[in-house]
Design an enzyme around this catalytic site. Structure first.
Site, short mmCIF file in Angstrom:
data_model
loop_
_atom_site.label_atom_id
_atom_site.label_comp_id
_atom_site.label_asym_id
_atom_site.label_seq_id
_atom_site.Cartn_x
_atom_site.Cartn_y
_atom_site.Cartn_z
N LYS A 54 33.19 8.55 23.73
CA LYS A 54 32.61 8.73 22.57
C LYS A 54 31.59 7.58 22.66
O LYS A 54 30.43 7.86 22.06
CB LYS A 54 33.56 9.01 21.42
CG LYS A 54 34.08 10.36 21.27
CD LYS A 54 35.14 10.28 20.28
CE LYS A 54 35.90 11.34 20.27
NZ LYS A 54 37.21 11.31 19.46
N GLN A 98 41.19 8.93 15.63
CA GLN A 98 41.57 9.54 16.96
C GLN A 98 42.69 10.11 16.78
O GLN A 98 43.67 9.33 16.42
CB GLN A 98 41.62 8.77 18.05
CG GLN A 98 41.82 9.40 19.51
CD GLN A 98 41.04 10.56 19.85
OE1 GLN A 98 39.59 10.44 19.63
NE2 GLN A 98 41.52 11.56 20.25
N ASP A 121 34.65 14.99 11.62
CA ASP A 121 35.42 15.83 12.69
C ASP A 121 35.60 17.17 11.70
O ASP A 121 36.17 18.03 12.27
CB ASP A 121 36.95 15.14 12.64
CG ASP A 121 37.05 14.92 13.96
OD1 ASP A 121 36.37 15.40 14.88
OD2 ASP A 121 38.24 14.02 14.30
#
Ligand code: NDP
Length: 298
Positions: A54, A98, A121
């Protein structure tokens, strides 16, 4: 005849190019780079690889990448304080924590602490609600990536029969919401669904997000249907190999003989997830600075 392959890798690359062009335009207008912060707690090897990837792709798109690594022993207070700090940092447009988190940390509490306007997200309940009622917000990256592939392949989806197998908050449910918003007739199947093969057989669009290797078989599929395989499963290693093969939730070899189009695993949905994350981060940056962004540009 064999189904057409839906090349998620190529589509994701195209999306990243668009993001890069708009990230440069953003920097020109805002006088700063769009910024994405990623928080990793602990040393899970798969998460480390994912976070590194990422970071690299964020920088390659001309955005600023901020990485925060906390030890596996980090307390909930420490993590929540970091999230608050990022919420208040104007150079950070998107925040991603994460998952999975170590067991002593409450994922829902952490997600609820992220500013919904930085929740790239799309996991915050505010963004789930916005998606449900059709307001602009952030949509989870994997299902949004699936929708992009479907629209690229099929154009207008309205009136099509869609079956989503799986009802997780991360994939199945938002996928179903997105397809409803595109005026599909949507069925959400799960582990309690009766006669799953018959349910799947009426679908023009099948999205499989189950986590069971090669579960969806060729005789479940209506000839010509478009099949999106979200699953990422590693099979046990063959003798003499140290790693098993990666397969999806769809029996690719069989299904490709019946379907009209299908995503391979790997190289289908997988590459879309990070590309859509970068897209969401850029959208967040434009919104945070009050700048216009053509909704069709990405
Ligand atoms: P979850 O485990 O959270 O959800 C799985 C869903 O599948 C559940 O709704 C479950 O039903 C349903 N299910 C389980 N067994 C069956 C069955 N026999 N028949 C019908 N439905 C069943 O998984 P996720 O949604 O997080 O992920 C699904 C897959 O997608 C995994 O392989 C994961 O690795 C992959 N994935 C890939 C991503 C990518 O970037 N490509 C990103 C995210 C996930 P019930 O609710 O009744 O238990």
């Amino acid at each position: 005849m064999s189904a057409q392959l839906i090349d998620g890798k190529a589509f994701a690359e195209g999306l990243r190019h668009k993001v890069a062009a708009l990230a440069a335009a953003f920097e020109g207008k805002a006088g700063r780079k769009a910024g994405l912060a990623v928080v990793l707690v602990g040393e899970d090897p798969a998460s480390q690889v994912y976070v590194r990837s990422k970071g690299k792709q964020t920088v390659a798109c001309g955005m600023a990448s901020f990485e925060y690594k906390l030890p596996v022993t980090a307390s909930e207070e420490e993590l929540l304080a970091l999230v608050e700090q990022l919420n208040n940092d104007r150079s950070v447009d998107g925040i991603l924590v994460q998952l999975p988190l170590p067991a002593h940390l409450d994922e829902q509490k952490v997600i609820a602490t992220i500013d919904p306007d930085k929740d790239v997200d799309g996991f915050h309940v505010i963004n789930a609600g916005r998606l449900a009622v059709g307001q602009p917000g952030f949509v989870p990256c994997t299902p949004l990536g699936c929708l992009m592939l479907l629209k690229d392949r099929l154009g207008d989806l309205s009136g099509l029969d869609a079956v989503v197998i799986g009802r997780s908050n991360i994939v199945g449910k938002p996928m179903a919401q997105l397809l409803v918003a595109e005026s599909c007739t949507v069925t959400v199947a799960h582990s309690r669904t009766k006669d799953l093969p018959a349910v799947v057989h009426r679908a023009d669009i099948v999205v499989a997000a189950v986590g069971r290797p090669e579960m969806v078989k060729a005789d479940w599929i209506k000839p010509g249907a478009t099949v999106i395989d979200v699953g990422i499963n590693r099979l046990p290693p063959e003798p003499g190999q140290d790693k098993g093969r990666l397969v999806g939730d769809v029996d690719f070899t069989g299904v490709r003989e019946v379907a009209g189009a299908i995503t391979p695993v790997p190289g289908g949905v997988g590459p879309m997830t990070i590309a859509v994350l970068l897209r969401n981060a850029l959208v967040a940056a434009y919104r945070n600075e009050g700048l216009e962004l053509d909704p069709d540009a990405l």
